[in-house]
Design a protein around this motif. Sequence first.
Motif, PDB file in Angstrom:
ATOM      1  N   UNK A  89       0.850  -1.201   0.000  1.00 61.96           N
ATOM      2  CA  UNK A  89       0.000   0.000   0.000  1.00 61.96           C
ATOM      3  C   UNK A  89       0.889   1.255   0.000  1.00 61.96           C
ATOM      4  N   UNK A  90       1.888   1.281   0.907  1.00 60.13           N
ATOM      5  CA  UNK A  90       2.740   2.475   0.914  1.00 60.13           C
ATOM      6  C   UNK A  90       3.596   2.519  -0.347  1.00 60.13           C
ATOM      7  N   UNK A  91       3.985   1.334  -0.827  1.00 60.15           N
ATOM      8  CA  UNK A  91       4.751   1.299  -2.082  1.00 60.15           C
ATOM      9  C   UNK A  91       3.940   1.974  -3.201  1.00 60.15           C
ATOM     10  N   UNK A  92       2.659   1.596  -3.307  1.00 61.71           N
ATOM     11  CA  UNK A  92       1.820   2.150  -4.391  1.00 61.71           C
ATOM     12  C   UNK A  92       1.585   3.649  -4.201  1.00 61.71           C
ATOM     13  N   UNK A  93       1.438   4.064  -2.934  1.00 58.84           N
ATOM     14  CA  UNK A  93       1.232   5.499  -2.673  1.00 58.84           C
ATOM     15  C   UNK A  93       2.452   6.285  -3.125  1.00 58.84           C
ATOM     16  N   UNK A  94       3.658   5.770  -2.779  1.00 53.92           N
ATOM     17  CA  UNK A  94       4.888   6.465  -3.173  1.00 53.92           C
ATOM     18  C   UNK A  94       5.052   6.482  -4.680  1.00 53.92           C
ATOM     19  N   UNK A  95       4.736   5.364  -5.300  1.00 54.44           N
ATOM     20  CA  UNK A  95       4.867   5.278  -6.761  1.00 54.44           C
ATOM     21  C   UNK A  95       3.945   6.310  -7.429  1.00 54.44           C
ATOM     22  N   UNK A  96       2.745   6.454  -6.868  1.00 55.95           N
ATOM     23  CA  UNK A  96       1.788   7.409  -7.423  1.00 55.95           C
ATOM     24  C   UNK A  96       2.267   8.846  -7.204  1.00 55.95           C
ATOM     25  N   UNK A  97       2.732   9.112  -5.993  1.00 49.32           N
ATOM     26  CA  UNK A  97       3.170  10.472  -5.678  1.00 49.32           C
ATOM     27  C   UNK A  97       4.425  10.864  -6.445  1.00 49.32           C
ATOM     28  N   UNK A  98       5.401   9.954  -6.441  1.00 51.17           N
ATOM     29  CA  UNK A  98       6.719  10.339  -6.970  1.00 51.17           C
ATOM     30  C   UNK A  98       6.867  10.073  -8.467  1.00 51.17           C
ATOM     31  N   UNK A  99       6.276   8.983  -8.950  1.00 50.72           N
ATOM     32  CA  UNK A  99       6.465   8.670 -10.376  1.00 50.72           C
ATOM     33  C   UNK A  99       5.182   8.897 -11.170  1.00 50.72           C
ATOM     34  N   UNK A 153       2.514   7.068 -11.315  1.00 51.72           N
ATOM     35  CA  UNK A 153       2.004   5.843 -11.937  1.00 51.72           C
ATOM     36  C   UNK A 153       1.099   5.143 -10.917  1.00 51.72           C
ATOM     37  N   UNK A 154      -0.107   4.812 -11.346  1.00 54.15           N
ATOM     38  CA  UNK A 154      -1.044   4.142 -10.432  1.00 54.15           C
ATOM     39  C   UNK A 154      -1.088   2.651 -10.738  1.00 54.15           C
ATOM     40  N   UNK A 155      -0.827   1.837  -9.711  1.00 57.22           N
ATOM     41  CA  UNK A 155      -1.000   0.385  -9.802  1.00 57.22           C
ATOM     42  C   UNK A 155      -1.746  -0.052  -8.538  1.00 57.22           C
ATOM     43  N   UNK A 156      -2.219  -1.284  -8.502  1.00 58.19           N
ATOM     44  CA  UNK A 156      -3.057  -1.693  -7.363  1.00 58.19           C
ATOM     45  C   UNK A 156      -2.226  -2.506  -6.353  1.00 58.19           C
ATOM     46  N   UNK A 157      -2.278  -2.134  -5.073  1.00 60.02           N
ATOM     47  CA  UNK A 157      -1.515  -2.894  -4.079  1.00 60.02           C
ATOM     48  C   UNK A 157      -2.014  -4.338  -3.944  1.00 60.02           C
ATOM     49  N   UNK A 158      -1.066  -5.259  -3.912  1.00 61.28           N
ATOM     50  CA  UNK A 158      -1.420  -6.689  -3.869  1.00 61.28           C
ATOM     51  C   UNK A 158      -2.128  -7.107  -2.599  1.00 61.28           C
ATOM     52  N   UNK A 159      -2.026  -6.282  -1.567  1.00 57.59           N
ATOM     53  CA  UNK A 159      -2.644  -6.653  -0.291  1.00 57.59           C
ATOM     54  C   UNK A 159      -4.149  -6.893  -0.467  1.00 57.59           C
ATOM     55  N   UNK A 160      -4.777  -6.173  -1.390  1.00 63.50           N
ATOM     56  CA  UNK A 160      -6.226  -6.356  -1.577  1.00 63.50           C
ATOM     57  C   UNK A 160      -6.553  -7.680  -2.257  1.00 63.50           C
ATOM     58  N   UNK A 161      -5.538  -8.308  -2.818  1.00 64.65           N
ATOM     59  CA  UNK A 161      -5.740  -9.626  -3.435  1.00 64.65           C
ATOM     60  C   UNK A 161      -5.140 -10.733  -2.560  1.00 64.65           C
ATOM     61  N   UNK A 162      -4.713 -10.349  -1.349  1.00 67.10           N
ATOM     62  CA  UNK A 162      -4.186 -11.340  -0.410  1.00 67.10           C
ATOM     63  C   UNK A 162      -2.675 -11.493  -0.444  1.00 67.10           C
ATOM     64  N   UNK A 163      -1.959 -10.637  -1.160  1.00 67.68           N
ATOM     65  CA  UNK A 163      -0.491 -10.738  -1.233  1.00 67.68           C
ATOM     66  C   UNK A 163       0.137  -9.375  -0.965  1.00 67.68           C
ATOM     67  N   UNK A 164       0.534  -9.096   0.280  1.00 68.29           N
ATOM     68  CA  UNK A 164       0.978  -7.746   0.624  1.00 68.29           C
ATOM     69  C   UNK A 164       2.274  -7.301  -0.050  1.00 68.29           C
ATOM     70  N   UNK A 165       3.037  -8.231  -0.593  1.00 67.41           N
ATOM     71  CA  UNK A 165       4.311  -7.804  -1.188  1.00 67.41           C
ATOM     72  C   UNK A 165       4.292  -7.821  -2.719  1.00 67.41           C
ATOM     73  N   UNK A 166       3.091  -7.755  -3.276  1.00 69.00           N
ATOM     74  CA  UNK A 166       2.938  -7.741  -4.723  1.00 69.00           C
ATOM     75  C   UNK A 166       2.106  -6.521  -5.139  1.00 69.00           C
TER      76      UNK A 166
END
Length: 411
Positions: free
Chosen positions: A356-366, A368-381
Amino acid sequence: MTLKQENLLHLSQRLSGVSESTTLQLNAAVQSMKAKGLDVINLTAGEPDFWVPDVAKEAAIKAVQANCSKYTPVTGILELREAITQKTNQQQSWIGQTHPWKASDVVVTNGAKQALFNSFLALLDSGDEVLIPSPYWLSYPDMVKIAGGIPKLIKSSYSQGFKINPSQLKSALGPKVKILILNSPNNPTGAMYTRDEFAALADILIHAPQAQGVWVVSDEIYDRITLDNTPFCSFLEAAPELAHRTITVNGMSKGAAMTGWRIGWSVAPKIVTEGMAILQGQSTSGINALAQWASLAALGLPDQYFLSQAKNFTKRRNLMLENLKKASKLELSVPDGAFYFFIGVQAYLKSGEDSISFCKNLLEKAKVAVVPGVVFGEPKFVRVSFSTDEKTILEGCQRIVQYLESLKTWG
Ligand SMILES: Cc1ncc(COP(=O)(O)O)c(C=O)c1O
């Protein structure tokens, strides 16, 4: 978002622990950034970017002109249900040849979502368990909870190609298990079960004593989106013996790019179909008549139409693969179907950080929006969609790789 404790005082228990769809939420966040003029690359899409086939549009217009806009039967217009059985009987060839599905086995629903929801409501009693291979499409666990069931995850890892194996299924069985959900091609991983892999899972369901009352809900919504001509196998093609306890779910959203028309369906044995028809009759009734006529026209399109879209998706997948490979520490498995990469970002996470924080940083800094894997049951994807044009894919991948490279220097 989960509901706040104080609001839950007013709401039913059924809603505690149930969350809003994160992908819809994320899409809204991206749209609002774009509205502010920010240059965001959106790789979150859960829908094809193609337009609805012309034949569907024309059929809808004709239906309006012909006044085909009264209530339809609760389970859908007969013509559409017949077309659905024809498709299903082809995909489940043994059943098609021996005891084919009939229009009375079909319920046309408000998207595949309602067919899944109907299935859980019709089959589950409070406390029944539902086996969900993980990573999973994010709505399954919440739908199960709303229907009073308990989601029980079976973890399939990156190293096993995100597919569960028979021994995992066997050990997950228990006296309270009522349903196994299968989803091939899979959202979020793009993994597809082969005929042999499905047959091996079916073998457990047929022979294990604790599996005798277990139903299969096979979500086949991505059947038309298979990459590199990987053959699609419907679960009941591999396991026709389980027709009496399998619900096949499908719809127009992904293959025909008709997400907003909201047409899905279930094909299932009489007992559950009757139950689902009662549920639907007392909730939504028959689905939008015009969308049903449009879907009938789209179902009649030749295979070539769908194959050319799949070819286009294959090209985009290859482009994304080629470019994401440049970030050497990503865990990349190549999807066989659907339009997502499910990527391990573990090597790039700081201690304590999740996707989740990875995706937030990616959105803020680069941007680019992608979906955090935690919502699909995999927090590191993270899930990265290639349902967009090649220019956007290329720019998105370049930004992601650049961002990942810069992480080393930020420490
Ligand atoms: C695996 C899966 N099943 C079902 C659905 C729901 O499809 P529909 O839009 O037809 O309700 C989706 C949509 O994203 C999905 O990815």
